[in-house]
Write an enzyme that holds these catalytic residues in place. Structure first.
Site, PDB file in Angstrom:
ATOM      1  N   ARG A  61       0.821  -1.210   0.000  1.00 34.25           N
ATOM      2  CA  ARG A  61       0.000   0.000   0.000  1.00 34.25           C
ATOM      3  C   ARG A  61       0.857   1.264   0.000  1.00 34.25           C
ATOM      4  O   ARG A  61       0.495   2.283  -0.598  1.00 34.25           O
ATOM      5  CB  ARG A  61      -0.900  -0.034   1.237  1.00 34.25           C
ATOM      6  CG  ARG A  61      -1.880   1.115   1.358  1.00 34.25           C
ATOM      7  CD  ARG A  61      -2.853   0.826   2.505  1.00 34.25           C
ATOM      8  NE  ARG A  61      -3.541   2.024   2.950  1.00 34.25           N
ATOM      9  CZ  ARG A  61      -3.553   2.490   4.200  1.00 34.25           C
ATOM     10  NH1 ARG A  61      -2.899   1.828   5.141  1.00 34.25           N
ATOM     11  NH2 ARG A  61      -4.211   3.574   4.514  1.00 34.25           N
ATOM     12  N   HIS A  65       0.420   4.648  -2.233  1.00 35.19           N
ATOM     13  CA  HIS A  65       0.253   5.967  -1.631  1.00 35.19           C
ATOM     14  C   HIS A  65       1.375   6.919  -2.037  1.00 35.19           C
ATOM     15  O   HIS A  65       1.166   8.132  -2.117  1.00 35.19           O
ATOM     16  CB  HIS A  65       0.190   5.848  -0.109  1.00 35.19           C
ATOM     17  CG  HIS A  65      -1.146   5.404   0.395  1.00 35.19           C
ATOM     18  ND1 HIS A  65      -1.797   6.015   1.447  1.00 35.19           N
ATOM     19  CD2 HIS A  65      -1.976   4.415  -0.020  1.00 35.19           C
ATOM     20  CE1 HIS A  65      -2.964   5.427   1.655  1.00 35.19           C
ATOM     21  NE2 HIS A  65      -3.083   4.441   0.787  1.00 35.19           N
ATOM     22  N   ASN A  93      -2.732   8.544   5.441  1.00 30.21           N
ATOM     23  CA  ASN A  93      -1.447   7.865   5.626  1.00 30.21           C
ATOM     24  C   ASN A  93      -1.121   7.534   7.086  1.00 30.21           C
ATOM     25  O   ASN A  93      -0.087   6.911   7.361  1.00 30.21           O
ATOM     26  CB  ASN A  93      -0.311   8.725   5.053  1.00 30.21           C
ATOM     27  CG  ASN A  93      -0.309   8.735   3.537  1.00 30.21           C
ATOM     28  OD1 ASN A  93      -0.751   7.779   2.907  1.00 30.21           O
ATOM     29  ND2 ASN A  93       0.173   9.820   2.951  1.00 30.21           N
ATOM     30  N   HIS A 191      -6.377  -5.788  -2.170  1.00 34.26           N
ATOM     31  CA  HIS A 191      -7.115  -5.882  -0.906  1.00 34.26           C
ATOM     32  C   HIS A 191      -7.291  -7.328  -0.457  1.00 34.26           C
ATOM     33  O   HIS A 191      -7.929  -7.588   0.558  1.00 34.26           O
ATOM     34  CB  HIS A 191      -8.480  -5.202  -1.039  1.00 34.26           C
ATOM     35  CG  HIS A 191      -8.397  -3.712  -1.132  1.00 34.26           C
ATOM     36  ND1 HIS A 191      -9.484  -2.906  -1.366  1.00 34.26           N
ATOM     37  CD2 HIS A 191      -7.334  -2.873  -1.024  1.00 34.26           C
ATOM     38  CE1 HIS A 191      -9.102  -1.640  -1.404  1.00 34.26           C
ATOM     39  NE2 HIS A 191      -7.802  -1.598  -1.202  1.00 34.26           N
TER      40      HIS A 191
END
Length: 323
Positions: A61, A65, A93, A191
């Protein structure tokens, strides 16, 4: 003279577009300057994942990001110089974990090749190796990114898609980064690993429209199970995004979403577009899946977003601060 100036303008535009589309990146960029970089990072990740497999999701992830804010330039790693205003301080975050793993991998690489490999490339390699460690696909990572010097919390707020995003917002957000509907549904498949705080989806359970109701697009039996874990206002409890196999990278995510058991509104939203729904249903219904291959292709595309190459940016010595 006018023609000459026009040619210069075209050249500048070509250079800018080239950087934005990942030109300057290539597999094996450090072949001569740091030939063992990938094996060094892999050794670090093998050690980490053997004892902390739950870090796989957060580390994957982190690459996403990073790339969606200012491009894949390692800006998500920078500490704030004043008043918690860096990207890592932004609300989306605050749940990121694994910065110390990036630092550990960077330190090992610095020992072998001082001042050569960027933190942005370390993030990309770590994301791949974390995925592989959880039985996911391997893909060849393009390298050659340089590190950015700017990190602004507000930019993370406006660039990172939210768990509550609908399909229109998601498609627009991804298209702005040069990614397609297919990239959206493919990379959403990440996910399949990791966990989420109840606060990211609690409104779906208790107050979807502000009237104390639940999200009708979420399977009612799944709502009952989630309510057993997440109480109203719960900010701390972690829930598996892919119950039963959240430490294994597989295609089970698509089966869950097709059964209306996607944890986030952004998961359920994939059923609201014909192209994303078709891909999702195909992966869920067919034993032989293209997901692993597709995932590697989309990760490479994402890794090219607005990269700094050549003499742009810098090669940080320590990932949390500019040189």
């Amino acid at each position: 003279m006018a023609t000459s100036r026009f040619s210069v303008v075209l050249l500048v535009l070509a250079l800018v577009l080239g950087i934005a589309n990942g030109q300057g990146l290539k597999v094996g960029f450090y072949k001569k300057t740091c030939p063992k970089v990938e094996s060094i990072v892999k050794k670090t990740m093998d050690e980490v994942m053997a004892v902390s497999p739950s870090l796989g999701g957060p580390l994957l992830r982190m690459h996403f990001h990073d790339c969606f804010v200012r491009g894949c330039d390692g800006s998500v790693l920078l500490n704030s110089t004043q008043n918690s205003q860096a990207e890592k301080d932004a609300i989306p975050n605050l749940s990121l974990r694994g910065y110390q793993i990036i630092d550990r991998a960077k330190a090992a690489v610095e020992k072998a090749c001082p001042g050569v490999v960027s933190c942005a490339d370390i993030v990309a390699l770590v994301a791949r190796d974390a995925t592989v460690a959880l039985k996911g696909p391997f893909w060849k990572v393009e390298t050659g990114r340089r590190d950015g010097r700017v990190s602004i919390a507000f930019e993370a707020l406006i660039n990172l898609p939210r768990p509550s995003s609908n399909i229109t917002t998601l498609v627009q957000s991804w298209q702005q980064k040069g990614l397609s509907r297919k990239d959206l549904v493919v990379l959403s498949g990440s996910h399949t690993i990791g966990t989420s705080h109840c606060s990211s989806f609690n409104d779906r359970l208790y107050n979807f429209t502000g009237k104390g109701d639940s999200d009708p697009s979420l399977d009612s039996n799944y709502i009952v199970k989630l309510k057993q874990k997440c109480k109203p206002g719960d900010q701390t409890t972690l829930v598996e995004m892919d119950p039963g196999s959240f430490k294994t990278f597989d295609k089970n995510y698509y089966s869950l979403v097709s059964k209306r058991r996607g944890l986030f509104e952004s998961d359920s939203a994939l059923l609201d577009d014909s192209k994303t729904r078709t891909y999702l249903k195909h992966q869920a219904d067919h034993f032989k899946s293209s997901f692993f291959k597709d995932f590697g292709i989309s990760m490479v595309k994402m890794g090219r977003i607005d990269v700094l190459t050549g003499s742009a940016g810098e090669i940080r010595k320590v990932c949390s601060r500019v040189n």
